[in-house]
Write an enzyme that holds these catalytic residues in place. Sequence first.
Site, PDB file in Angstrom:
ATOM      1  N   CYS A  17       0.863  -1.187   0.000  1.00  0.00           N
ATOM      2  CA  CYS A  17       0.000   0.000   0.000  1.00  0.00           C
ATOM      3  C   CYS A  17       0.890   1.225   0.000  1.00  0.00           C
ATOM      4  O   CYS A  17       2.095   1.127   0.224  1.00  0.00           O
ATOM      5  CB  CYS A  17      -0.936   0.016   1.210  1.00  0.00           C
ATOM      6  SG  CYS A  17      -2.381   1.064   0.902  1.00  0.00           S
ATOM      7  N   CYS A  73      -0.092   4.137   1.818  1.00  0.00           N
ATOM      8  CA  CYS A  73      -0.419   5.072   2.905  1.00  0.00           C
ATOM      9  C   CYS A  73       0.686   5.230   3.947  1.00  0.00           C
ATOM     10  O   CYS A  73       0.783   6.283   4.576  1.00  0.00           O
ATOM     11  CB  CYS A  73      -1.730   4.695   3.568  1.00  0.00           C
ATOM     12  SG  CYS A  73      -1.805   3.016   4.188  1.00  0.00           S
ATOM     13  N   CYS A 128      -4.020   6.007   0.508  1.00  0.00           N
ATOM     14  CA  CYS A 128      -3.507   4.753  -0.051  1.00  0.00           C
ATOM     15  C   CYS A 128      -3.178   4.853  -1.536  1.00  0.00           C
ATOM     16  O   CYS A 128      -2.825   3.854  -2.158  1.00  0.00           O
ATOM     17  CB  CYS A 128      -4.526   3.633   0.193  1.00  0.00           C
ATOM     18  SG  CYS A 128      -4.905   3.392   1.941  1.00  0.00           S
ATOM     19  N   LYS A 156     -12.289  -5.191   2.081  1.00  0.00           N
ATOM     20  CA  LYS A 156     -11.717  -4.388   3.155  1.00  0.00           C
ATOM     21  C   LYS A 156     -12.628  -3.203   3.404  1.00  0.00           C
ATOM     22  O   LYS A 156     -12.868  -2.387   2.517  1.00  0.00           O
ATOM     23  CB  LYS A 156     -10.317  -3.908   2.769  1.00  0.00           C
ATOM     24  CG  LYS A 156      -9.704  -3.000   3.811  1.00  0.00           C
ATOM     25  CD  LYS A 156      -8.277  -2.647   3.503  1.00  0.00           C
ATOM     26  CE  LYS A 156      -7.750  -1.678   4.549  1.00  0.00           C
ATOM     27  NZ  LYS A 156      -6.352  -1.321   4.296  1.00  0.00           N
ATOM     28  N   ARG A 162      -3.088   2.687  12.705  1.00  0.00           N
ATOM     29  CA  ARG A 162      -2.643   3.946  12.090  1.00  0.00           C
ATOM     30  C   ARG A 162      -1.672   4.692  13.002  1.00  0.00           C
ATOM     31  O   ARG A 162      -0.804   5.402  12.517  1.00  0.00           O
ATOM     32  CB  ARG A 162      -3.846   4.794  11.689  1.00  0.00           C
ATOM     33  CG  ARG A 162      -4.591   4.124  10.523  1.00  0.00           C
ATOM     34  CD  ARG A 162      -5.801   4.899  10.081  1.00  0.00           C
ATOM     35  NE  ARG A 162      -6.588   4.116   9.125  1.00  0.00           N
ATOM     36  CZ  ARG A 162      -7.790   4.446   8.682  1.00  0.00           C
ATOM     37  NH1 ARG A 162      -8.353   5.561   9.114  1.00  0.00           N
ATOM     38  NH2 ARG A 162      -8.416   3.685   7.819  1.00  0.00           N
ATOM     39  N   ARG A 219     -11.073   7.230   4.303  1.00  0.00           N
ATOM     40  CA  ARG A 219     -10.857   6.257   3.239  1.00  0.00           C
ATOM     41  C   ARG A 219     -12.165   5.710   2.653  1.00  0.00           C
ATOM     42  O   ARG A 219     -12.177   4.698   1.975  1.00  0.00           O
ATOM     43  CB  ARG A 219     -10.029   5.092   3.774  1.00  0.00           C
ATOM     44  CG  ARG A 219      -8.674   5.483   4.364  1.00  0.00           C
ATOM     45  CD  ARG A 219      -7.700   4.318   4.229  1.00  0.00           C
ATOM     46  NE  ARG A 219      -6.607   4.324   5.183  1.00  0.00           N
ATOM     47  CZ  ARG A 219      -5.601   5.203   5.213  1.00  0.00           C
ATOM     48  NH1 ARG A 219      -5.551   6.198   4.342  1.00  0.00           N
ATOM     49  NH2 ARG A 219      -4.649   5.088   6.124  1.00  0.00           N
ATOM     50  N   GLU A 238     -16.541  -7.796  -4.923  1.00  0.00           N
ATOM     51  CA  GLU A 238     -15.118  -7.454  -4.816  1.00  0.00           C
ATOM     52  C   GLU A 238     -14.248  -8.717  -4.877  1.00  0.00           C
ATOM     53  O   GLU A 238     -13.210  -8.744  -5.537  1.00  0.00           O
ATOM     54  CB  GLU A 238     -14.835  -6.751  -3.474  1.00  0.00           C
ATOM     55  CG  GLU A 238     -15.236  -5.297  -3.406  1.00  0.00           C
ATOM     56  CD  GLU A 238     -14.232  -4.379  -4.087  1.00  0.00           C
ATOM     57  OE1 GLU A 238     -13.281  -4.878  -4.721  1.00  0.00           O
ATOM     58  OE2 GLU A 238     -14.414  -3.153  -4.000  1.00  0.00           O
ATOM     59  N   LYS A 276     -11.639  -8.192   5.939  1.00  0.00           N
ATOM     60  CA  LYS A 276     -11.015  -7.368   6.969  1.00  0.00           C
ATOM     61  C   LYS A 276     -11.909  -6.198   7.326  1.00  0.00           C
ATOM     62  O   LYS A 276     -12.370  -5.519   6.408  1.00  0.00           O
ATOM     63  CB  LYS A 276      -9.681  -6.852   6.426  1.00  0.00           C
ATOM     64  CG  LYS A 276      -8.958  -5.898   7.336  1.00  0.00           C
ATOM     65  CD  LYS A 276      -7.768  -5.313   6.633  1.00  0.00           C
ATOM     66  CE  LYS A 276      -7.201  -4.237   7.543  1.00  0.00           C
ATOM     67  NZ  LYS A 276      -6.267  -3.396   6.900  1.00  0.00           N
ATOM     68  N   SER A 286      -6.199  -4.277  14.341  1.00  0.00           N
ATOM     69  CA  SER A 286      -5.647  -3.647  15.539  1.00  0.00           C
ATOM     70  C   SER A 286      -6.706  -3.302  16.579  1.00  0.00           C
ATOM     71  O   SER A 286      -6.501  -3.523  17.774  1.00  0.00           O
ATOM     72  CB  SER A 286      -4.878  -2.394  15.131  1.00  0.00           C
ATOM     73  OG  SER A 286      -5.700  -1.519  14.381  1.00  0.00           O
ATOM     74  N   TYR A 343      -2.480 -10.113  15.813  1.00  0.00           N
ATOM     75  CA  TYR A 343      -1.372  -9.634  16.639  1.00  0.00           C
ATOM     76  C   TYR A 343      -1.159 -10.534  17.846  1.00  0.00           C
ATOM     77  O   TYR A 343      -0.137 -10.428  18.521  1.00  0.00           O
ATOM     78  CB  TYR A 343      -1.655  -8.192  17.090  1.00  0.00           C
ATOM     79  CG  TYR A 343      -1.799  -7.250  15.904  1.00  0.00           C
ATOM     80  CD1 TYR A 343      -0.685  -6.746  15.255  1.00  0.00           C
ATOM     81  CD2 TYR A 343      -3.055  -6.923  15.387  1.00  0.00           C
ATOM     82  CE1 TYR A 343      -0.811  -5.930  14.141  1.00  0.00           C
ATOM     83  CE2 TYR A 343      -3.201  -6.107  14.273  1.00  0.00           C
ATOM     84  CZ  TYR A 343      -2.069  -5.618  13.653  1.00  0.00           C
ATOM     85  OH  TYR A 343      -2.197  -4.817  12.543  1.00  0.00           O
TER      86      TYR A 343
END
Length: 324
Positions: free
Chosen positions: A120, A122, A130, A195, A205, A217, A233, A248, A274, A313
């Site tokens: 990406c 961004c 992005c 997404k 971020r 976005r 998509e 996501k 996150s 994570y």
Amino acid sequence: MSYPETRMRRLRRSESLRRMVRETRLSRDDLILPLFVVEGSGVREPVASMPGVFRFSIDLLVREAKRVRDAGIPGVILFGIPAEKDARGSGADAANGVVQRAVDAVKAAEPDLCVITDVCLCEYTDHGHCGILEAGEVANDPTLERLAATALSHARAGADVVAPSDMMDGRVAAIRSALDGGGCPDVAILAYAAKYASAYYGPFRDAAESTPRFGDRRGYQMDPPNAREALCEMRLDLEEGADVLMVKPALPYLDVLAAARRRFEVPIAAYQVSGEYAMIRAAAERGWIDGERAMDESLVAIKRAGADWILTYAAMDVAARLPG
Ligand code: PBG
Ligand code: ZN
């Protein structure tokens, strides 16, 4: 038959019985750990909003990659945070960029670990969007060439899989053709296909310093209420050459994940993002929930809904408490 002859509780009476009728099991093989890489050496900076997550310089990232492999986790996804940013995100496809050097170093040290890279702009643009801007808008078509060059630079550095997360139309085809034309036909594409423009990306971020300087976005990421559009998509990304399709965030979109699992034959990935991670950790820190159980329950739900790959994570923590 029904109650009283039928009693569903009979098979829940002991842990052995529960193990014998368990339908879904999380395994180390399901897990992929996201890792952030920054310039410098000896850097292991905690991310404030994500307890247990760090930003590593390449030397310490390599050590972390060894721990990941020793934990039995098959793959990582790398996010590069460059020292400098500009309007076109020049750092994104620099042959000596932070993520390119990181891939090279990790593959040299741990050749068996699957290295995925997030593709990406961004993290590399000074405006934090992005894609490339034209007249104040994120311009789709001019961005494709930048994304394709970025993916090819990751592949040439040794990435096994490239993962475009930008949500531009046509980027999977542009990347596939750049990889094939650039001598990397064996590098796979994990498309962030569905997404959503989600509030759950906040902590990321901070970690990636990729908050847009203006606007948001929603002009390129999906609108949360839409599910049929997600299948559209995914179909398009598959037709353009994606090898694996991703949904996501994960937990708020289990319906989309389950529908994708039924509809497509390719592996489906889900990203526990996150904010999903931070919510569980924050509530656990306050003693409001049992963090480990909530995490395991979340991840097994994601698997039950149909995910073959789970980006989380918590991968290291979870792997440490899985049996075997
Ligand atoms: C970059 C990117 C983002 C995430 C993965 N790749 C942020 C965004 O789109 O704003 C989010 C990951 C997370 O929240 O854990 N496009
Ligand atoms: Zn992005």
